[in-house]
Design an enzyme around this catalytic site. Sequence first.
Site, PDB file in Angstrom:
ATOM      1  N   ASP A  30       0.847  -1.194   0.000  1.00 58.82           N
ATOM      2  CA  ASP A  30       0.000   0.000   0.000  1.00 58.82           C
ATOM      3  C   ASP A  30       0.884   1.245   0.000  1.00 58.82           C
ATOM      4  OD1 ASP A  30      -3.211   0.558   1.018  1.00 58.82           O
ATOM      5  OD2 ASP A  30      -1.781   2.221   1.109  1.00 58.82           O
ATOM      6  N   ILE A  31       0.466   2.233  -0.780  1.00 57.29           N
ATOM      7  CA  ILE A  31       1.279   3.459  -0.921  1.00 57.29           C
ATOM      8  C   ILE A  31       1.261   4.300   0.359  1.00 57.29           C
ATOM      9  CG2 ILE A  31      -0.473   5.041  -1.877  1.00 57.29           C
ATOM     10  CD1 ILE A  31       1.616   5.692  -4.089  1.00 57.29           C
ATOM     11  N   ASN A  89     -12.900  -3.209   2.589  1.00 55.40           N
ATOM     12  CA  ASN A  89     -13.790  -2.059   2.729  1.00 55.40           C
ATOM     13  C   ASN A  89     -14.824  -2.075   1.610  1.00 55.40           C
ATOM     14  OD1 ASN A  89     -12.365  -1.022   4.970  1.00 55.40           O
ATOM     15  ND2 ASN A  89     -10.888  -0.023   3.631  1.00 55.40           N
ATOM     16  N   GLU A  97     -12.267   3.348  -1.240  1.00 56.56           N
ATOM     17  CA  GLU A  97     -11.939   4.483  -2.106  1.00 56.56           C
ATOM     18  C   GLU A  97     -11.550   4.059  -3.508  1.00 56.56           C
ATOM     19  OE1 GLU A  97      -9.075   6.844  -0.001  1.00 56.56           O
ATOM     20  OE2 GLU A  97     -10.581   7.573   1.423  1.00 56.56           O
ATOM     21  N   VAL A  98     -10.909   2.905  -3.624  1.00 58.19           N
ATOM     22  CA  VAL A  98     -10.503   2.430  -4.954  1.00 58.19           C
ATOM     23  C   VAL A  98     -11.508   1.369  -5.414  1.00 58.19           C
ATOM     24  CG1 VAL A  98      -8.713   1.276  -6.292  1.00 58.19           C
ATOM     25  CG2 VAL A  98      -8.069   2.913  -4.509  1.00 58.19           C
ATOM     26  N   HIS A 102     -10.375  -5.311  -3.170  1.00 58.36           N
ATOM     27  CA  HIS A 102      -9.044  -5.571  -2.625  1.00 58.36           C
ATOM     28  C   HIS A 102      -9.126  -5.941  -1.156  1.00 58.36           C
ATOM     29  CE1 HIS A 102      -9.945  -1.253  -2.364  1.00 58.36           C
ATOM     30  NE2 HIS A 102      -9.323  -1.268  -1.202  1.00 58.36           N
ATOM     31  N   HIS A 104      -6.976  -5.702   2.324  1.00 57.06           N
ATOM     32  CA  HIS A 104      -5.839  -5.108   3.033  1.00 57.06           C
ATOM     33  C   HIS A 104      -5.260  -6.192   3.940  1.00 57.06           C
ATOM     34  CE1 HIS A 104      -6.892  -0.730   2.361  1.00 57.06           C
ATOM     35  NE2 HIS A 104      -8.068  -1.276   2.128  1.00 57.06           N
TER      36      HIS A 104
HETATM   37  P1  5GP Z   1      -9.718   1.471   0.245  1.00 57.37           P
HETATM   38  O1  5GP Z   1      -9.907   2.721   1.051  1.00 57.37           O
HETATM   39  O2  5GP Z   1     -10.331   1.584  -1.132  1.00 57.37           O
HETATM   40  O3  5GP Z   1     -10.153   0.224   0.959  1.00 57.37           O
HETATM   41  O4  5GP Z   1      -8.178   1.295   0.090  1.00 57.37           O
HETATM   42  C1  5GP Z   1      -7.464   1.753  -1.001  1.00 57.37           C
HETATM   43  C2  5GP Z   1      -5.992   1.679  -0.626  1.00 57.37           C
HETATM   44  O5  5GP Z   1      -5.248   1.821  -1.819  1.00 57.37           O
HETATM   45  C3  5GP Z   1      -5.535   2.790   0.317  1.00 57.37           C
HETATM   46  O6  5GP Z   1      -4.990   2.204   1.494  1.00 57.37           O
HETATM   47  C4  5GP Z   1      -4.500   3.569  -0.496  1.00 57.37           C
HETATM   48  O7  5GP Z   1      -3.400   3.984   0.284  1.00 57.37           O
HETATM   49  C5  5GP Z   1      -4.090   2.563  -1.549  1.00 57.37           C
HETATM   50  N1  5GP Z   1      -3.698   3.143  -2.814  1.00 57.37           N
HETATM   51  C6  5GP Z   1      -4.386   4.085  -3.524  1.00 57.37           C
HETATM   52  N2  5GP Z   1      -3.743   4.372  -4.672  1.00 57.37           N
HETATM   53  C7  5GP Z   1      -2.629   3.587  -4.684  1.00 57.37           C
HETATM   54  C8  5GP Z   1      -1.556   3.430  -5.626  1.00 57.37           C
HETATM   55  O8  5GP Z   1      -1.486   4.067  -6.677  1.00 57.37           O
HETATM   56  N3  5GP Z   1      -0.590   2.526  -5.307  1.00 57.37           N
HETATM   57  C9  5GP Z   1      -0.624   1.803  -4.161  1.00 57.37           C
HETATM   58  N4  5GP Z   1       0.366   0.936  -3.949  1.00 57.37           N
HETATM   59  N5  5GP Z   1      -1.625   1.923  -3.247  1.00 57.37           N
HETATM   60  C10 5GP Z   1      -2.608   2.797  -3.513  1.00 57.37           C
END
Ligand code: 5GP
Length: 116
Positions: A30-31, A89, A97-98, A102, A104
């Site tokens: 994760d970034i 999530n 958010e994405v 996925h 975590h």
């Molecule tokens: P969500 O909130 O959708 O469950 O988690 C999305 C996760 O993707 C977040 O923890 C965010 O830091 C990670 N993320 C978003 N964009 C990128 C990216 O371009 N590269 C990587 N490695 N992680 C990302």
Amino acid sequence: MDQCVFCDIVAGKIPATILYQDDRAIAFKDIHPQAPTHALVIPREHVPSVAELRGKHQYLAAHLIFVAHEVAKREGLAAVEKGYRVVINYGREGGQEVPHVHLHVMGGRPLNGIMG
Ligand code: 5GP
Ligand code: ZN
């Protein structure tokens, strides 16, 4: 699929630190890590969220959990004395958010409370 950051990672269009990959799934760091180990496990196929998982995805969904544990092994978290957390999530209140489903995988420190 247009404008999906995780599809771009699958396609190698944007860089990521890959921790595991096979024909169906890929895991990368994760970034914005929330723990010393914070990996994301995704299917290569674009499935927007858990809400779009169908019967045809049942083996894929199980495989993602297998990959989560494989990543934990590679990160030194698989012993029961260590351990890790897997989170999915969904939706606005769930914090997705994405829009590419996925898992975590987080660990490397004690995780307390709902999200640690
Ligand atoms: P969500 O909130 O959708 O469950 O988690 C999305 C996760 O993707 C977040 O923890 C965010 O830091 C990670 N993320 C978003 N964009 C990128 C990216 O371009 N590269 C990587 N490695 N992680 C990302
Ligand atoms: Zn995607």
